[in-house]
Each structure stands twice: as structure tokens, then as C-alpha cells.
Design an enzyme around this catalytic site. Structure first.
Site, PDB file in Angstrom:
ATOM      1  N   LYS A  23       0.855  -1.188   0.000  1.00  0.00           N
ATOM      2  CA  LYS A  23       0.000   0.000   0.000  1.00  0.00           C
ATOM      3  C   LYS A  23       0.881   1.224   0.000  1.00  0.00           C
ATOM      4  O   LYS A  23       2.014   1.187   0.500  1.00  0.00           O
ATOM      5  CB  LYS A  23      -0.878   0.002   1.255  1.00  0.00           C
ATOM      6  CG  LYS A  23      -2.129   0.827   1.142  1.00  0.00           C
ATOM      7  CD  LYS A  23      -3.341  -0.016   0.788  1.00  0.00           C
ATOM      8  CE  LYS A  23      -4.620   0.736   0.854  1.00  0.00           C
ATOM      9  NZ  LYS A  23      -5.786  -0.117   0.677  1.00  0.00           N
ATOM     10  N   VAL A  58     -22.993   6.590   3.030  1.00  0.00           N
ATOM     11  CA  VAL A  58     -23.523   6.215   1.708  1.00  0.00           C
ATOM     12  C   VAL A  58     -22.714   6.925   0.624  1.00  0.00           C
ATOM     13  O   VAL A  58     -23.215   7.746  -0.125  1.00  0.00           O
ATOM     14  CB  VAL A  58     -25.045   6.495   1.527  1.00  0.00           C
ATOM     15  CG1 VAL A  58     -25.853   5.250   1.733  1.00  0.00           C
ATOM     16  CG2 VAL A  58     -25.549   7.623   2.408  1.00  0.00           C
ATOM     17  N   ASN A  60     -19.288   6.221  -2.273  1.00  0.00           N
ATOM     18  CA  ASN A  60     -19.133   5.525  -3.561  1.00  0.00           C
ATOM     19  C   ASN A  60     -19.578   4.070  -3.511  1.00  0.00           C
ATOM     20  O   ASN A  60     -20.317   3.607  -4.367  1.00  0.00           O
ATOM     21  CB  ASN A  60     -17.662   5.571  -3.984  1.00  0.00           C
ATOM     22  CG  ASN A  60     -17.288   6.952  -4.463  1.00  0.00           C
ATOM     23  OD1 ASN A  60     -18.044   7.606  -5.152  1.00  0.00           O
ATOM     24  ND2 ASN A  60     -16.105   7.410  -4.071  1.00  0.00           N
ATOM     25  N   VAL A  61     -19.106   3.327  -2.525  1.00  0.00           N
ATOM     26  CA  VAL A  61     -19.434   1.897  -2.452  1.00  0.00           C
ATOM     27  C   VAL A  61     -20.890   1.716  -2.025  1.00  0.00           C
ATOM     28  O   VAL A  61     -21.667   0.982  -2.663  1.00  0.00           O
ATOM     29  CB  VAL A  61     -18.506   1.151  -1.466  1.00  0.00           C
ATOM     30  CG1 VAL A  61     -18.954  -0.299  -1.301  1.00  0.00           C
ATOM     31  CG2 VAL A  61     -17.061   1.204  -1.926  1.00  0.00           C
ATOM     32  N   TYR A 104     -23.550   3.562  -2.057  1.00  0.00           N
ATOM     33  CA  TYR A 104     -24.660   3.966  -2.933  1.00  0.00           C
ATOM     34  C   TYR A 104     -25.048   2.792  -3.836  1.00  0.00           C
ATOM     35  O   TYR A 104     -26.224   2.454  -3.970  1.00  0.00           O
ATOM     36  CB  TYR A 104     -24.273   5.200  -3.767  1.00  0.00           C
ATOM     37  CG  TYR A 104     -25.402   5.616  -4.681  1.00  0.00           C
ATOM     38  CD1 TYR A 104     -26.459   6.383  -4.192  1.00  0.00           C
ATOM     39  CD2 TYR A 104     -25.445   5.187  -6.010  1.00  0.00           C
ATOM     40  CE1 TYR A 104     -27.524   6.723  -5.025  1.00  0.00           C
ATOM     41  CE2 TYR A 104     -26.502   5.516  -6.839  1.00  0.00           C
ATOM     42  CZ  TYR A 104     -27.535   6.285  -6.347  1.00  0.00           C
ATOM     43  OH  TYR A 104     -28.598   6.604  -7.165  1.00  0.00           O
TER      44      TYR A 104
HETATM   45  N1  LIG Z   1     -13.948   2.063  -2.901  1.00  0.00           N
HETATM   46  C1  LIG Z   1     -13.571   0.802  -2.869  1.00  0.00           C
HETATM   47  O1  LIG Z   1     -13.519   0.115  -3.893  1.00  0.00           O
HETATM   48  C2  LIG Z   1     -13.246   0.163  -1.546  1.00  0.00           C
HETATM   49  C3  LIG Z   1     -12.655  -1.108  -1.515  1.00  0.00           C
HETATM   50  C4  LIG Z   1     -12.400  -1.710  -0.280  1.00  0.00           C
HETATM   51  C5  LIG Z   1     -12.711  -1.038   0.894  1.00  0.00           C
HETATM   52  N2  LIG Z   1     -13.287   0.202   0.838  1.00  0.00           N
HETATM   53  C6  LIG Z   1     -13.618   0.875   2.097  1.00  0.00           C
HETATM   54  O2  LIG Z   1     -15.043   1.120   2.138  1.00  0.00           O
HETATM   55  C7  LIG Z   1     -15.298   2.351   2.807  1.00  0.00           C
HETATM   56  C8  LIG Z   1     -16.103   3.270   1.897  1.00  0.00           C
HETATM   57  O3  LIG Z   1     -15.366   3.525   0.727  1.00  0.00           O
HETATM   58  P1  LIG Z   1     -15.919   4.562  -0.375  1.00  0.00           P
HETATM   59  O4  LIG Z   1     -15.007   4.448  -1.536  1.00  0.00           O
HETATM   60  O5  LIG Z   1     -17.383   4.372  -0.554  1.00  0.00           O
HETATM   61  O6  LIG Z   1     -15.621   5.935   0.372  1.00  0.00           O
HETATM   62  P2  LIG Z   1     -16.420   7.306   0.270  1.00  0.00           P
HETATM   63  O7  LIG Z   1     -15.544   8.350   0.831  1.00  0.00           O
HETATM   64  O8  LIG Z   1     -16.986   7.509  -1.105  1.00  0.00           O
HETATM   65  O9  LIG Z   1     -17.674   7.056   1.241  1.00  0.00           O
HETATM   66  C9  LIG Z   1     -17.584   7.089   2.628  1.00  0.00           C
HETATM   67  C10 LIG Z   1     -18.804   7.873   3.138  1.00  0.00           C
HETATM   68  O10 LIG Z   1     -18.790   7.814   4.550  1.00  0.00           O
HETATM   69  C11 LIG Z   1     -19.197   9.075   5.044  1.00  0.00           C
HETATM   70  N3  LIG Z   1     -18.744   9.229   6.436  1.00  0.00           N
HETATM   71  C12 LIG Z   1     -17.513   9.560   6.892  1.00  0.00           C
HETATM   72  N4  LIG Z   1     -17.513   9.600   8.226  1.00  0.00           N
HETATM   73  C13 LIG Z   1     -18.759   9.263   8.622  1.00  0.00           C
HETATM   74  C14 LIG Z   1     -19.378   9.098   9.892  1.00  0.00           C
HETATM   75  N5  LIG Z   1     -18.725   9.318  11.041  1.00  0.00           N
HETATM   76  N6  LIG Z   1     -20.678   8.725   9.932  1.00  0.00           N
HETATM   77  C15 LIG Z   1     -21.368   8.524   8.787  1.00  0.00           C
HETATM   78  N7  LIG Z   1     -20.833   8.668   7.570  1.00  0.00           N
HETATM   79  C16 LIG Z   1     -19.542   9.027   7.489  1.00  0.00           C
HETATM   80  C17 LIG Z   1     -18.584  10.075   4.078  1.00  0.00           C
HETATM   81  O11 LIG Z   1     -19.256  11.335   4.142  1.00  0.00           O
HETATM   82  C18 LIG Z   1     -18.796   9.350   2.741  1.00  0.00           C
HETATM   83  O12 LIG Z   1     -20.021   9.699   2.121  1.00  0.00           O
HETATM   84  C19 LIG Z   1     -13.930   2.911   3.220  1.00  0.00           C
HETATM   85  O13 LIG Z   1     -13.665   2.482   4.528  1.00  0.00           O
HETATM   86  C20 LIG Z   1     -12.969   2.240   2.248  1.00  0.00           C
HETATM   87  O14 LIG Z   1     -11.663   2.114   2.790  1.00  0.00           O
HETATM   88  C21 LIG Z   1     -13.557   0.817  -0.344  1.00  0.00           C
HETATM   89  C1  LIG Z   2      -6.606  -2.011  -5.053  1.00  0.00           C
HETATM   90  C2  LIG Z   2      -7.744  -1.234  -4.520  1.00  0.00           C
HETATM   91  C3  LIG Z   2      -8.865  -1.234  -5.453  1.00  0.00           C
HETATM   92  C4  LIG Z   2      -8.021  -1.729  -3.172  1.00  0.00           C
HETATM   93  C5  LIG Z   2      -8.985  -0.972  -2.292  1.00  0.00           C
HETATM   94  N1  LIG Z   2      -8.570   0.378  -2.055  1.00  0.00           N
HETATM   95  C6  LIG Z   2      -9.031  -1.781  -1.020  1.00  0.00           C
HETATM   96  O1  LIG Z   2      -8.793  -1.308   0.075  1.00  0.00           O
HETATM   97  O2  LIG Z   2      -9.347  -2.955  -1.123  1.00  0.00           O
END
Ligand SMILES: NC(=O)c1ccc[n+]([C@@H]2O[C@H](COP(=O)([O-])OP(=O)(O)OC[C@H]3O[C@@H](n4cnc5c(N)ncnc54)[C@H](O)[C@@H]3O)[C@@H](O)[C@H]2O)c1
Ligand SMILES: CC(C)C[C@H](N)C(=O)O
Length: 366
Positions: free
Chosen positions: A80, A181, A183-184, A186
Site C-alpha cells: 500500500k 452512503v 461511492n461503495v 450507494y
Molecule cells: N472504494 C472501494 O472500492 C473500496 C474497496 C475496499 C474497501 N473500501 C472501504 O469502504 C469504505 C467506503 O469507501 P468509499 O469508496 O465508498 O468511500 P467514500 O468516501 O466515497 O464514502 C464514505 C462515506 O462515509 C461518510 N462518512 C464519513 N464519516 C462518517 C461518519 N462518522 N458517519 C457517517 N458517515 C460518514 C462520508 O461522508 C462518505 O459519504 C472505506 O472504509 C474504504 O476504505 C472501499
Molecule cells: C486495489 C484497490 C482497489 C483496493 C482498495 N482500495 C481496497 O482497500 O481494497
């Protein structure tokens, strides 16, 4: 922190500090383990309180990717990057291109992608300097934004956990409380709504909440109310460490299944929820959809093939639950066992990744 002592204790391979005065780049690339293959993990851009906090985050997240990739059945190790900076103010073409050159210098030992604070556009800039980057624009024949695919994996894993808790994997009529709610979540809401689940959502961003209310008929609650709502499933999709001493006594859910990384504040909280009979879908197993999707780029991206692999998160969660039952351990420990056993079994085939001088990445662009 005594860095070498720490690295030795958790068996890290490499820590790379990148500094570029002209662009302002300050980045730390942590490579935890490359037994299964090159280390793949995203780049996080964040304003850290101190350099030590940034190093700790890079190390912790890199180890998490070793386990995530291993449990997902990928032939990839864990790494990472963290870039120290404010993603709203400090991004520039020079910064990401300078970073891209550092990645190129590692010659494939580390491959990057998106994480918190970075986007597809940032990956495209990195790609100007190196091929060792995934999650770049579909215009390059790549997979683009991993978030919707992560959501599909969470949906599949949630169904498997529901089957264990409720005797059926149907989510119709189930009440799901979703924290964050973004990116993921939604897209997760979309899948759940289509299956007939009832949604309760919260977010610190009111616009995000309103969108879920309007598009999916979700009920909105305040951020600190989400833990105590009447629901079947709690889906943490915002921050880490939300399963802790304060929140566990409030939870009414029988299942915890969400996308956030590092959901358990401490390992012992995994023991507590296990004792309470809550089915916990381990975070790095259920949220592996994004990395499975970007990893498919290394074989020449095929969306259908990637989605089929992501669908199997259902089976992996089932496998983890079965290991937990067999060995009478909580699911978070069962997931670690699954990942560690795979790494151990494959340790001897390590040399095959460079057989005849052929690297796994040589398949790319064919
Ligand atoms: N995007 C991916 O593909 C991916 C992959 C693996 C893990 N994740 C994990 O999933 C989680 C969400 O990722 P994402 O890409 O949707 O992020 P994002 O930033 O788009 O969404 C997170 C949301 O959480 C809200 N938030 C932050 N603090 C908060 C709180 N205290 N109470 C309520 N809401 C709160 C933010 O306003 C935001 O809308 C993260 O922890 C990320 O590390 C994401
Ligand atoms: C490689 C990435 C798409 C990985 C993502 N940020 C995760 O925590 O899984």
C-alpha cells in the site's frame, strides 16, 4: 517506532520513502509480503497528523492487502502507499507523475490502484510514467472505478452471512442499517433495494443521505443513531473501528457486513460479537471486490470474468464461516487462517512467478 524491529515482528519486506521537492510529493510505499506475487494495493492520500502516523497507516494497510489478496485467491502479495497531503488541495499532475516514476523504479514489485483520496484520473496520471498501475480509465481498456464492483462483492458476501444468521440468503424484507452512503454504499443500496430490503442510512454528508432517501426510499437517521436502530444487518461503509466497546452494546443486528476496512477496533471485539452470536463477515474478505476487479487488468481486463470472480465472495464468506465452526473460532480468526494457509501452501511455488524470466505482468497487453 523502531522501524526494523516492527518490520521484523510482522515480517515486512520493504518500506520506500519517496520525496520530490518540485511537486511536493511525500509518499511511503509499504510492501508487506510478495510470496503469492507482486504486491498490489491502493494509494491513499490523506492529511496525517504526523509522519509516524502516515508510516503506521502504510504498514497496517499493506499487511491488510496481503491477507485480502490471499483470501480472495489472487496470485498477488500485499502493499500500500500513503501520500501525505490534502486530496482537495495538494493534487497535481507533477505529483502523481513523480510518484509514478518511483513505482516504475520498483520494476513490478508493487502495483498501485485507487484508495481513499485518489481517483481514476489520478491513476491515469501515474500511468503516464508506469504500467504498474491498475484502476485506470476504461479508455485504456482498463477497469476504471473499483467502487461499484466492491459494492457487488459486499452484496454477495452479505447474502452468504444472512444465510448463516437467518437460514436463507434472501434479503427481501430484511432491514439493513448502512453507515456512510458514499461511492461503495450507494451502489450497495441499489442492489439491496432491488432485492426488496428496507434501508436505514446515515452519513455526515447530507447530500449523500438525501440521494439514498430519494432513489431507494431509505429512512435517514443521525450519524450517532445508526448503531442502535432496529435492524437485521449492520453495514459499516464509512470508517474503520466502528465495532467497539461503545457500539457493540447498542447493536440489534444479527449480521455485520459492510465495505469499511478495519471494522473491528481491536481483535478482541471480534471475540465479543462472536460470543453474542452475531455473524461477522470479515472486512477484508467481503470488501475484496475492488481489488479482484483491478487485478483482472493484469490478464487483459474482462469485465464478465472479473464479475464472476467477485460473485465468489459469497463462497469465500461461506468457507470462512465453515472454518470458524469447524475450529470453534470467531470468523475474523477463520479469515486469517484461510489467508495464512494459502500463503504457506504457495510459499514453495514462489520461484514459478519468475519461471524462464517471465513475470506475471508479461501477460498484460496480450
Ligand atoms: N472504494 C472501494 O472500492 C473500496 C474497496 C475496499 C474497501 N473500501 C472501504 O469502504 C469504505 C467506503 O469507501 P468509499 O469508496 O465508498 O468511500 P467514500 O468516501 O466515497 O464514502 C464514505 C462515506 O462515509 C461518510 N462518512 C464519513 N464519516 C462518517 C461518519 N462518522 N458517519 C457517517 N458517515 C460518514 C462520508 O461522508 C462518505 O459519504 C472505506 O472504509 C474504504 O476504505 C472501499
Ligand atoms: C486495489 C484497490 C482497489 C483496493 C482498495 N482500495 C481496497 O482497500 O481494497
Amino acid at each position: 517506532m523502531e522501524l526494523f524491529t516492527y518490520m521484523e515482528k510482522y515480517d515486512y519486506e520493504q518500506l520506500v520513502f519517496c520525496q520530490d521537492k518540485q511537486s511536493g510529493l511525500k509518499a511511503i510505499i509499504a510492501i508487506h509480503d510478495t510470496t503469492l506475487g507482486p504486491a498490489l494495493g491502493g494509494t491513499r492520500m490523506w492529511t496525517y497528523a504526523s509522519e509516524e502516523a502516515a508510516i503506521e497507516d502504510a504498514l497496517r494497510l499493506a499487511k491488510g492487502m496481503t491477507y485480502k489478496n490471499a483470501a480472495a485467491g489472487l496470485n498477488l502479495g500485499g502493499g500500500k502507499t500513503v501520500i501525505i497531503g490534502d486530496p482537495r488541495k495538494d493534487k497535481s499532475e507533477e505529483l502523481f507523475r513523480a510518484f509514478g516514476r518511483y513505482i516504475q523504479g520498483l520494476n513490478g514489485r508493487y502495483i498501485t490502484a485507487e484508495d481513499v483520496g485518489t481517483t481514476v484520473a489520478d491513476m491515469d496520471l501515474i500511468h503516464e510514467e508506469t504500467d504498474f498501475v491498475t484502476g485506470i480509465s476504461p479508455a485504456f481498456g482498463s477497469s476504471g472505478n473499483p467502487s461499484p464492483v466492491t459494492a457487488y462483492g459486499v452484496y454477495r458476501g452479505m447474502k452468504a452471512a444472512a444465510k448463516e444468521a437467518f437460514g436463507s440468503d434472501s434479503l427481501e424484507g430484511k432491514v439493513v442499517a448502512i453507515q456512510g452512503v458514499g461511492n461503495v454504499a450507494y451502489t450497495l443500496c441499489k442492489y439491496l433495494h432491488e432485492e426488496g430490503a428496507q434501508l436505514i442510512v446515515t452519513d455526515i454528508n447530507k447530500e449523500a443521505v438525501n440521494r439514498a432517501v430519494e432513489d431507494f426510499g431509505a429512512k435517514a437517521v443521525e450519524p450517532d443513531e445508526i448503531y442502535g436502530v432496529d435492524c437485521d444487518i449492520y453495514a459499516p461503509c464509512a470508517l474503520g473501528a466502528t465495532v467497539n466497546d461503545v457500539t457493540i452494546p447498542q447493536l440489534k443486528a444479527k449480521v455485520i457486513a459492510g465495505s469499511a476496512n478495519n471494522q473491528l477496533k481491536e481483535a478482541r471485539h471480534g471475540d465479543v460479537i462472536h460470543e453474542l452470536g452475531i455473524v461477522y463477515a470479515p472486512d477484508y474478505v467481503i470488501n475484496a471486490g475492488g481489488v479482484i476487479n483491478v487485478a483482472d487488468e493484469l490478464y487483459g481486463y474482462n469485465q464478465e470474468r472479473a464479475m464472476k470472480k467477485v460473485e465468489l465472495i459469497y463462497d469465500t464468506i461461506e468457507k470462512v464461516i465453515n472454518i470458524a465452526k469447524r475450529d470453534r473460532i470467531p470468523t475474523y480468526q477463520a479469515a486469517d487462517r484461510l489467508a495464512e494457509e494459502r500463503i504457506e501452501k504457495m510459499r514453495n511455488s514462489r520461484s514459478q512467478f519468475l519461471q524462464n524470466g517471465q513475470h506475471i505482468l508479461s501477460r498484460r497487453n496480450k
